[in-house]
Motif scaffolding. Sequence first.
Motif, short mmCIF file in Angstrom:
data_model
loop_
_atom_site.label_atom_id
_atom_site.label_comp_id
_atom_site.label_asym_id
_atom_site.label_seq_id
_atom_site.Cartn_x
_atom_site.Cartn_y
_atom_site.Cartn_z
N THR A 2 0.83 -1.19 0.00
CA THR A 2 0.00 0.00 0.00
C THR A 2 0.87 1.25 0.00
N ASN A 4 1.23 4.47 1.32
CA ASN A 4 0.68 5.23 2.43
C ASN A 4 1.72 6.22 2.96
N TRP A 7 5.10 4.79 3.56
CA TRP A 7 5.80 4.58 2.29
C TRP A 7 6.41 5.88 1.80
N TYR A 121 -3.06 12.41 -3.82
CA TYR A 121 -2.41 11.87 -2.63
C TYR A 121 -1.11 12.60 -2.33
N LYS A 176 -12.52 3.68 -6.45
CA LYS A 176 -12.22 2.33 -6.95
C LYS A 176 -13.08 2.01 -8.17
N THR A 295 -8.34 7.91 -3.31
CA THR A 295 -7.24 7.08 -3.85
C THR A 295 -6.97 5.85 -3.00
N LYS A 296 -7.80 5.60 -2.01
CA LYS A 296 -7.52 4.52 -1.05
C LYS A 296 -7.27 3.19 -1.74
N ASP A 297 -8.15 2.79 -2.66
CA ASP A 297 -8.00 1.50 -3.32
C ASP A 297 -6.97 1.55 -4.45
N ARG A 299 -4.20 2.96 -4.29
CA ARG A 299 -2.87 2.88 -3.69
C ARG A 299 -2.52 1.49 -3.19
N LYS A 300 -3.38 0.52 -3.43
CA LYS A 300 -3.11 -0.85 -3.02
C LYS A 300 -2.57 -1.62 -4.23
#
Length: 527
Positions: A2, A4, A7, A121, A176, A295-297, A299-300
């Motif tokens: 991820t 985050n 990272w 992000y 997503k 952007t949560k998903d 970034r995975k």
Amino acid sequence: MTINFRWVLRHLPLWLIAALIITAICGSLEGIINGVVLGQFPSLVGASSAKLIRYLLTSSTLYLFTYTFLYLCQILTVVAIKHLNIALKQSMLTVSFQQGEATSHGLNHLTNDAAKIETNYFSALATLLTAICGAVLATTFVLSVHLLMGTIAIAFSALTMIPMVFAQKKIGKLGKDWSQANDRTVQTANDWLAGRREINQYRTEQSFFARVTGALTNSERRLQKQNIFQWTVQYGSWLLVIAALMGPWAIGFYLMQHGGFGVSISILLTLTLSADHVVGSIRQVMAVWGDLASTKDLRKLQAAPAPFPQVADHISIAPALTLHQASLAFGDHQILRPTTVTIPYGSKVLLTGPSGVGKTSCLNLLAGWQQPTTGKVDLGNTPVQSTDVTYVPQDPWLFNGTIRDNLTLTAHYSDKELLAVLQEVGLLAELGPDPLSRILHPDANDLSGGQKQRLVIARALLRRRPVLLLDEITAGLDDKNAHAVRGLLYRLPQTIVESAHHLDPALIQKFHFQTYHLQDQQLVLED
């Protein structure tokens, strides 16, 4: 893996992180300066010229100080985003490559997803840093001016966070949904461009383009839905800003009328100017929060990039290729039942069978590209890996670059070695003077299909690996060139396993080929 905050910190130099924090703090003093400078206005009534000049010089210096650091913070943010974009795109490319992802999917991640992560992000984190610094500094100042009214102003400002608290999960889901729809758009656009000849030949431009347009419309509709929802949440926050401003005023006016707690117009003015910066900073945090959630998903990533393997010579000099009760199936579709076969080093093997029976899948199994469903495939005493054998596919892969680039794939080989393999496949005389420096443009068809295939074969010969797997390699060659190339390959001491529909019976007999026929999910050795 991820992408985050942790990272981000790992991929930025420490000096850059420290410089960003310092410049963000110094560049976030505008709210305090507004309160200090503009809050003095009531006391300037009837002031002398000297006092007014000092006031102007002091105010100008303070604003120049904070705006200079704000500028430096923005420059450092650009530098930081460059570092992060490089690391992000390296990770995306590496993961797509190592996971065997479809080209269109990998390019969608590299272009659209990476661009959105950068804007919503990386840039949002920089905005969040300055907004938090501004809010903390302004809050500290507001509380020092008047504890009660400052507390009231901050409490009302916190109301603006409510819409985003409840909306962030949905914003993430909408992000997503857009990514998945956009992935489909990139795939259909790739189909449209790659299939130009077939689409044009069969006159299906209109109907096929409608398919592309449908995917494009769907992705843009989902993006619109996401943006409208974010602005709706933002509008709710704006409405609460009214309460955040008017609430403290109403309480302050009441206390002024009743002479309580020493509240005055000057204090209210100073608090309003500084508290407005608190509200503005919180409003920025809310807007950024929505961007981060969207952007949560995205970034995975599927996995963390693995280190590229080092070249290791662990194969014996003359290894046998062995299937130990190896089987292959895709879901309920059985390609190969459990099979035990040993192919001694130097053997010449022909793999036959009707189209669609699974010959290419079996070659992938022997090459280590496809893991067996049960059993194992060994080369010598170790499980076969794709780096142990050479697989030459039917469709040659070449890229924009020199002949040298396409032969070496950036590995080091001498010009003597490169010219020798070009001579072996009969290309040296065909590529003109200084062939290694000749620039290839594969899409421009500056080489014939046969020349492309022979160039890929030359690339394979350069590696001299113990096993050579050939999949319909003469499909693009005329009979003369096909005979010449096969004669060249068959003379090699390596193990050769070839899958082909068009055979050369004389060469097969001359080099004592064994023929395995794939039928009923079994390899049957023909007499």
